[in-house]
Design a protein around this motif. Structure first.
Motif, PDB file in Angstrom:
ATOM      1  N   GLU A 144      35.355  39.782  39.080  1.00 37.54           N
ATOM      2  CA  GLU A 144      34.797  41.133  39.138  1.00 37.54           C
ATOM      3  C   GLU A 144      34.297  41.469  40.543  1.00 37.54           C
ATOM      4  OE1 GLU A 144      34.427  39.038  36.698  1.00 37.54           O
ATOM      5  OE2 GLU A 144      34.617  40.073  34.771  1.00 37.54           O
ATOM      6  N   ILE A 163      37.051  42.092  43.149  1.00 34.76           N
ATOM      7  CA  ILE A 163      37.501  43.479  43.074  1.00 34.76           C
ATOM      8  C   ILE A 163      36.505  44.406  43.767  1.00 34.76           C
ATOM      9  CG2 ILE A 163      37.977  45.365  41.446  1.00 34.76           C
ATOM     10  CD1 ILE A 163      39.032  43.201  39.501  1.00 34.76           C
ATOM     11  N   ASN A 218      37.141  46.849  47.018  1.00 34.00           N
ATOM     12  CA  ASN A 218      36.913  48.294  46.975  1.00 34.00           C
ATOM     13  C   ASN A 218      36.141  48.761  48.202  1.00 34.00           C
ATOM     14  OD1 ASN A 218      38.216  49.365  44.787  1.00 34.00           O
ATOM     15  ND2 ASN A 218      36.485  49.199  43.392  1.00 34.00           N
ATOM     16  N   TYR A 263      27.180  53.934  47.586  1.00 36.31           N
ATOM     17  CA  TYR A 263      27.481  52.879  46.615  1.00 36.31           C
ATOM     18  C   TYR A 263      27.443  51.497  47.268  1.00 36.31           C
ATOM     19  CZ  TYR A 263      29.625  50.218  42.890  1.00 36.31           C
ATOM     20  OH  TYR A 263      29.856  49.275  41.924  1.00 36.31           O
ATOM     21  N   ARG A 297      19.190  39.901  44.208  1.00 37.31           N
ATOM     22  CA  ARG A 297      19.601  38.903  43.233  1.00 37.31           C
ATOM     23  C   ARG A 297      19.625  37.497  43.855  1.00 37.31           C
ATOM     24  NH1 ARG A 297      24.436  41.631  41.824  1.00 37.31           N
ATOM     25  NH2 ARG A 297      23.502  42.873  40.169  1.00 37.31           N
ATOM     26  N   LEU A 309      42.148  40.040  35.246  1.00 34.63           N
ATOM     27  CA  LEU A 309      40.936  40.278  34.458  1.00 34.63           C
ATOM     28  C   LEU A 309      41.259  40.885  33.083  1.00 34.63           C
ATOM     29  CD1 LEU A 309      37.681  41.659  35.988  1.00 34.63           C
ATOM     30  CD2 LEU A 309      38.369  42.289  33.699  1.00 34.63           C
ATOM     31  N   SER A 364      40.587  38.887  29.553  1.00 31.02           N
ATOM     32  CA  SER A 364      39.800  39.536  28.500  1.00 31.02           C
ATOM     33  C   SER A 364      40.559  39.545  27.183  1.00 31.02           C
ATOM     34  CB  SER A 364      39.458  40.981  28.888  1.00 31.02           C
ATOM     35  OG  SER A 364      38.647  40.994  30.031  1.00 31.02           O
ATOM     36  N   ARG A 377      36.796  32.481  29.531  1.00 30.09           N
ATOM     37  CA  ARG A 377      37.488  32.520  30.817  1.00 30.09           C
ATOM     38  C   ARG A 377      37.262  31.208  31.568  1.00 30.09           C
ATOM     39  NH1 ARG A 377      36.064  36.922  35.321  1.00 30.09           N
ATOM     40  NH2 ARG A 377      36.362  38.426  33.645  1.00 30.09           N
ATOM     41  N   ALA A 408      19.026  37.374  36.442  1.00 31.13           N
ATOM     42  CA  ALA A 408      19.084  38.193  35.224  1.00 31.13           C
ATOM     43  C   ALA A 408      18.116  37.651  34.173  1.00 31.13           C
ATOM     44  CB  ALA A 408      20.507  38.220  34.674  1.00 31.13           C
ATOM     45  N   SER A 451      37.061  44.643  28.449  1.00 27.84           N
ATOM     46  CA  SER A 451      35.804  43.931  28.642  1.00 27.84           C
ATOM     47  C   SER A 451      35.767  43.290  30.017  1.00 27.84           C
ATOM     48  CB  SER A 451      35.633  42.877  27.554  1.00 27.84           C
ATOM     49  OG  SER A 451      36.727  41.985  27.569  1.00 27.84           O
ATOM     50  N   LEU A 452      34.620  42.747  30.362  1.00 27.97           N
ATOM     51  CA  LEU A 452      34.471  42.016  31.624  1.00 27.97           C
ATOM     52  C   LEU A 452      33.206  41.174  31.567  1.00 27.97           C
ATOM     53  CD1 LEU A 452      32.045  43.806  32.922  1.00 27.97           C
ATOM     54  CD2 LEU A 452      33.877  45.165  33.877  1.00 27.97           C
ATOM     55  N   HIS A 453      32.995  40.368  32.598  1.00 28.36           N
ATOM     56  CA  HIS A 453      31.793  39.548  32.671  1.00 28.36           C
ATOM     57  C   HIS A 453      30.817  40.106  33.692  1.00 28.36           C
ATOM     58  CE1 HIS A 453      33.115  36.129  30.202  1.00 28.36           C
ATOM     59  NE2 HIS A 453      34.326  36.445  30.634  1.00 28.36           N
ATOM     60  N   ALA A 502      26.356  39.540  34.980  1.00 29.92           N
ATOM     61  CA  ALA A 502      25.102  38.826  34.748  1.00 29.92           C
ATOM     62  C   ALA A 502      24.109  39.692  33.978  1.00 29.92           C
ATOM     63  CB  ALA A 502      24.505  38.371  36.078  1.00 29.92           C
ATOM     64  N   ASP A 503      24.139  41.002  34.215  1.00 31.01           N
ATOM     65  CA  ASP A 503      23.214  41.890  33.504  1.00 31.01           C
ATOM     66  C   ASP A 503      23.863  43.273  33.328  1.00 31.01           C
ATOM     67  OD1 ASP A 503      22.860  43.334  35.984  1.00 31.01           O
ATOM     68  OD2 ASP A 503      21.461  41.767  36.602  1.00 31.01           O
ATOM     69  N   GLN A 544      23.171  46.267  34.484  1.00 35.70           N
ATOM     70  CA  GLN A 544      23.406  47.048  35.689  1.00 35.70           C
ATOM     71  C   GLN A 544      24.700  46.588  36.373  1.00 35.70           C
ATOM     72  OE1 GLN A 544      21.769  49.688  36.576  1.00 35.70           O
ATOM     73  NE2 GLN A 544      23.091  49.952  38.369  1.00 35.70           N
ATOM     74  N   MET A 545      24.829  45.269  36.479  1.00 36.45           N
ATOM     75  CA  MET A 545      26.034  44.730  37.117  1.00 36.45           C
ATOM     76  C   MET A 545      27.268  45.042  36.267  1.00 36.45           C
ATOM     77  SD  MET A 545      27.267  40.914  38.050  1.00 36.45           S
ATOM     78  CE  MET A 545      25.999  40.187  39.022  1.00 36.45           C
ATOM     79  N   ILE A 572      27.811  47.699  34.513  1.00 37.75           N
ATOM     80  CA  ILE A 572      28.207  49.093  34.773  1.00 37.75           C
ATOM     81  C   ILE A 572      28.955  49.181  36.105  1.00 37.75           C
ATOM     82  CG2 ILE A 572      27.337  51.402  35.337  1.00 37.75           C
ATOM     83  CD1 ILE A 572      25.131  50.940  33.266  1.00 37.75           C
ATOM     84  N   GLU A 573      28.408  48.505  37.107  1.00 40.62           N
ATOM     85  CA  GLU A 573      29.054  48.574  38.424  1.00 40.62           C
ATOM     86  C   GLU A 573      30.414  47.855  38.411  1.00 40.62           C
ATOM     87  OE1 GLU A 573      26.064  47.334  41.241  1.00 40.62           O
ATOM     88  OE2 GLU A 573      24.735  48.901  40.495  1.00 40.62           O
ATOM     89  N   ASN A 574      30.479  46.717  37.720  1.00 44.28           N
ATOM     90  CA  ASN A 574      31.773  46.037  37.615  1.00 44.28           C
ATOM     91  C   ASN A 574      32.786  46.919  36.895  1.00 44.28           C
ATOM     92  OD1 ASN A 574      30.661  43.856  38.881  1.00 44.28           O
ATOM     93  ND2 ASN A 574      30.600  42.527  37.096  1.00 44.28           N
ATOM     94  N   ARG A 597      32.821  50.092  36.865  1.00 46.90           N
ATOM     95  CA  ARG A 597      33.219  51.126  37.830  1.00 46.90           C
ATOM     96  C   ARG A 597      34.310  50.578  38.749  1.00 46.90           C
ATOM     97  NH1 ARG A 597      33.044  51.398  43.692  1.00 46.90           N
ATOM     98  NH2 ARG A 597      32.618  53.528  44.312  1.00 46.90           N
ATOM     99  N   ASP A 598      34.117  49.356  39.232  1.00 42.64           N
ATOM    100  CA  ASP A 598      35.085  48.793  40.171  1.00 42.64           C
ATOM    101  C   ASP A 598      36.382  48.368  39.489  1.00 42.64           C
ATOM    102  OD1 ASP A 598      33.759  49.044  42.658  1.00 42.64           O
ATOM    103  OD2 ASP A 598      32.415  47.400  42.142  1.00 42.64           O
ATOM    104  N   VAL A 599      36.268  47.889  38.242  1.00 45.36           N
ATOM    105  CA  VAL A 599      37.457  47.353  37.563  1.00 45.36           C
ATOM    106  C   VAL A 599      38.238  48.439  36.831  1.00 45.36           C
ATOM    107  CG1 VAL A 599      38.262  45.824  35.718  1.00 45.36           C
ATOM    108  CG2 VAL A 599      36.498  45.037  37.298  1.00 45.36           C
ATOM    109  N   TYR A 600      37.516  49.310  36.124  1.00 41.65           N
ATOM    110  CA  TYR A 600      38.212  50.208  35.205  1.00 41.65           C
ATOM    111  C   TYR A 600      38.306  51.664  35.666  1.00 41.65           C
ATOM    112  CZ  TYR A 600      38.431  46.474  31.744  1.00 41.65           C
ATOM    113  OH  TYR A 600      38.713  45.299  31.085  1.00 41.65           O
ATOM    114  N   ARG A 628      39.334  52.566  39.050  1.00 40.30           N
ATOM    115  CA  ARG A 628      39.885  52.601  40.406  1.00 40.30           C
ATOM    116  C   ARG A 628      40.835  53.768  40.610  1.00 40.30           C
ATOM    117  NH1 ARG A 628      40.929  47.546  39.039  1.00 40.30           N
ATOM    118  NH2 ARG A 628      43.160  47.593  39.445  1.00 40.30           N
TER     119      ARG A 628
END
Lengths: 254, 312, 94
Positions: free
Chosen positions: A42, A45, A49, A142, A153, B79, B83, B92, B302, C25-27, C29-30, C32-33, C35-37, C39-42, C44
């Motif tokens: 992730e 990617i 970007n 962003y 983090r 990815l 999934s 994974r 987290a 889906s994706l992985h 840690a929390d 917020q991440m 949502i951002e992942n 955004r970047d993955v789905y 583009r």
């Protein structure tokens, strides 16, 4: 605007657009080195970007600089046919990626700088610069958010990540000052004097580092020279790699 | 009872009803899918490496952006596929472990080196072209999550092949050195590309079951022939040649005949003796190991935030 | 020790006015991440204007073996559908 201005001003406008393009290209190039090697798919990617956004910004600034320059200049002659002293990027952009800590902290320092700079550049009297800055500012907002979150983090993560952030901070801090030393081309009316964004930058850095349980270094000595074309040893290697095809096959179309 | 469930399952498949993760399925169907989908995912992310080589050397800013976006897409495709496999009850991390330990395979084509810029063109045109040929029928695979992932992959993949062809076309219209570069790339990538469809049908024992389960819709040889036919025509537009002296149109078959494939080479590369097997795997392992502390730190942070929220 | 980041299900609203739709889906840690992942993955290719993320373990699903009792009873209620009714042609819109 370019038509009515003096030769010095025009030359400075070209320098300025080129400098902004160089900043974006060189850091974009560095970030692109991560593609395929990131710590988790992730984030591989995500960093790509950011690299793509920066490459896009570089192209916009270069295209403008090339248009002002004329004489067959293009975004590619600017990127591929200039040598180290001609590049006017700030030093921090060319530093190696190091580990993920070094990469995200470099991104954070740089994105915070771009964020405040572009915010003001949107009001530039030069319509083209203002338009590029307006589009780029959204992207950078962003990048700033993404990199701040990573700094926090990792700073406040595990003992190891905290230690790695400290090491990155120690290395990168002395390169941050270079961003704020104004060159002549940055003091024209169309430009944003970096001195004017320094206070905002410092405040943002302080706030995020504090949340990351990291301390702003007291060291005020700074490396400098990037905007004048006096670089670290790293840039030469970047260009050798980046420009190889254009240099090996002069004049070819790709 | 078990038999009955299997009949119901096969009946659903025959009626083109998609199987979803929580539906009953034969264990062997699950295992076959896990193997195939994870192999496919591994191929995407290992496949980032040979092209990733050239991102920093791309000859123009336009090409650089395109190549970066393309290689990044491959991360996305990996990815999506991981999934899809995860819905079958494997994580994974477990799949990575299989890749890193050498137990899982990935497409052998990525064990060949990228030696020139023209290789970016050849990979796009031939390797992505072969992949698309394989992938389009998979959009109708019987397992829902796999089919849906493939729809997304195919939608994104379409620009990949075009950009490759465009690279070759530009080179073939360029100077002498560029033309040679393009021809050299085709010479090296052609045979490995047609090997991508896998062993011949009589050497491919799993094909029959996979087709009965509608995971596969065409045999390896059917797809390979289709690919050869298309490329044999397209190469003419490039003004280049495919390195097969036996490649000729066969009027009776309505297909191109082609020369014998070096299956010995194929099996050698599959079993680890390709020019880049070790480099590829080491690069993946290094990225994974170097990233361990990053993933750990993000988890730790987290957790910390979660417990702070509970206290507050 | 090295625990995998949790899995998140991603829902995207492709355009203002449409429902959020499950995209994969994706992985992360929390949240917020995640949502951002997402955004970047789905997104583009401008696929979205809004993102929902739900940790996969929080999704409760109906059981496919109960499909018969859950969904078949709706089969014989044709009178719930407008086409069930014959109206004279003079009634143009109803």
């Amino acid at each position: 605007m370019a038509d009515q201005i003096t030769d010095t001003t025009k030359s400075r406008l070209i320098h300025y657009a080129t400098h902004l393009g160089d900043n974006a290209l060189i850091l974009g190039h560095r970030n692109s080195e991560w593609c395929g090697h990131g710590p988790v798919l992730e984030q591989d990617i995500a960093i790509s970007n950011i690299a793509l956004d920066l490459l896009g910004q570089a192209r916009n600034f270069y295209q403008y600089a090339a248009e002002l320059t004329g004489n067959g200049a293009t975004e590619d002659t600017l990127a591929y046919l200039r040598d180290v002293p001609d590049f006017k990027n700030t030093l921090i952009a060319e530093l190696p990626n190091g580990d993920w800590a070094q990469t995200v902290l470099r991104q954070f320092f740089f994105s915070a700088y771009q964020y405040y700079l572009y915010r003001q550049l949107q009001k530039s009297g030069d319509a083209q610069l203002a338009a590029i800055a307006e589009k780029a500012w959204k992207e950078v907002s962003y990048h700033l958010r993404w990199s701040s979150e990573w700094v926090i983090r990792l700073g406040d993560g595990t003992e190891e990540s905290h230690e790695r952030m400290n090491r990155a901070l120690d290395l990168l801090w002395t390169y941050t000052g270079d961003m704020f030393i104004p060159e002549a081309y940055e003091t024209e009316v169309f430009a944003v004097d970096p001195a004017r964004v320094k206070a905002d930058w410092e405040q943002k850095i302080k706030q995020v580092l504090e949340e990351a349980t990291l301390t702003v270094p007291e060291n005020t000595w700074t490396q400098s020279g990037g905007k004048k074309g006096i670089h670290s040893e790293h840039l030469g290697y970047i260009l050798a790699e980046m420009q190889f095809l254009q240099r090996a096959y002069p004049g070819a179309a790709w | 009872m078990e038999k009955n469930l299997e009949d119901i399952f096969q009946d659903k498949i025959d009626r083109e009803i998609r199987i979803e993760p929580k539906d009953w399925m034969p264990e062997k169907y699950r295992q076959t899918l896990i193997r195939q989908i994870s192999q496919h995912a591994h191929s995407e992310i290992v496949g980032m490496l040979p092209e990733g080589n050239w991102i920093t050397r791309a000859p123009s800013l336009r090409r650089k952006s395109i190549l970066l976006a393309k290689v990044q897409d491959e991360a996305g495709h990996g990815l999506y596929l991981y999934s899809a496999a995860e819905t079958l009850g494997i994580t994974r991390d477990e799949m990575y472990e299989q890749l890193h330990s050498g137990r899982a395979k990935y497409s052998s084509i990525f064990n060949y080196p990228t030696l020139s810029w023209a290789d970016m063109g050849a990979i796009g045109w031939l390797v992505d072209g072969a992949a698309i040929m394989n992938q389009v029928p998979l959009c109708r695979a019987s397992f829902g999550p796999y089919a849906r992932a493939m729809v997304r992959v195919c939608k994104e993949e379409s620009f990949h092949q075009r950009q490759g062809f465009e690279i070759l076309l530009t080179l073939s219209r360029g100077n002498e050195a560029q033309k040679n570069m393009a021809q050299d790339a085709l010479n090296r990538w052609w045979w490995p590309s047609i090997m991508m469809f896998g062993p011949t049908d009589d050497e491919s024992p799993n094909t029959i079951q996979s087709m009965r389960w509608k995971i596969k819709r065409f045999t390896n040889d059917e797809l390979r022939q289709k690919f050869v036919d298309i490329c044999a025509d397209q190469v003419k537009i490039l003004g280049l040649t495919l390195p097969d002296k036996d490649l000729t149109w066969n009027e009776t078959r309505g297909h191109y005949d082609f020369g014998p494939i070096n299956w010995d080479e194929f099996w050698q590369v599959v079993s680890g003796n390709g020019p880049c097997n070790r480099d590829r795997l080491n690069a993946r392992k290094k990225a994974w190991e170097d990233g361990a502390w990053v993933r750990e730190a993000a988890s730790a942070y987290a957790e910390k935030k979660k417990s702070e929220q509970k206290v507050a | 020790m090295n625990k995998e980041w949790p899995l998140w299900e991603i829902f995207i609203r492709s355009r203002q006015g449409l429902d959020h739709k499950h995209v994969g889906s994706l992985h992360a840690a929390d949240a917020q991440m995640a949502i951002e992942n997402a955004r970047d993955v789905y997104t583009r290719r401008m696929e979205g204007v809004s993102i929902w993320v739900v940790e996969s373990k929080h999704i409760h699903a109906s059981n496919p073996t109960e499909a018969g009792e859950l969904y078949d009873p709706a089969n014989d209620k044709a009178y719930r559908h407008p086409t069930f009714y014959d109206l004279p042609d003079e009634v143009k819109h109803m």
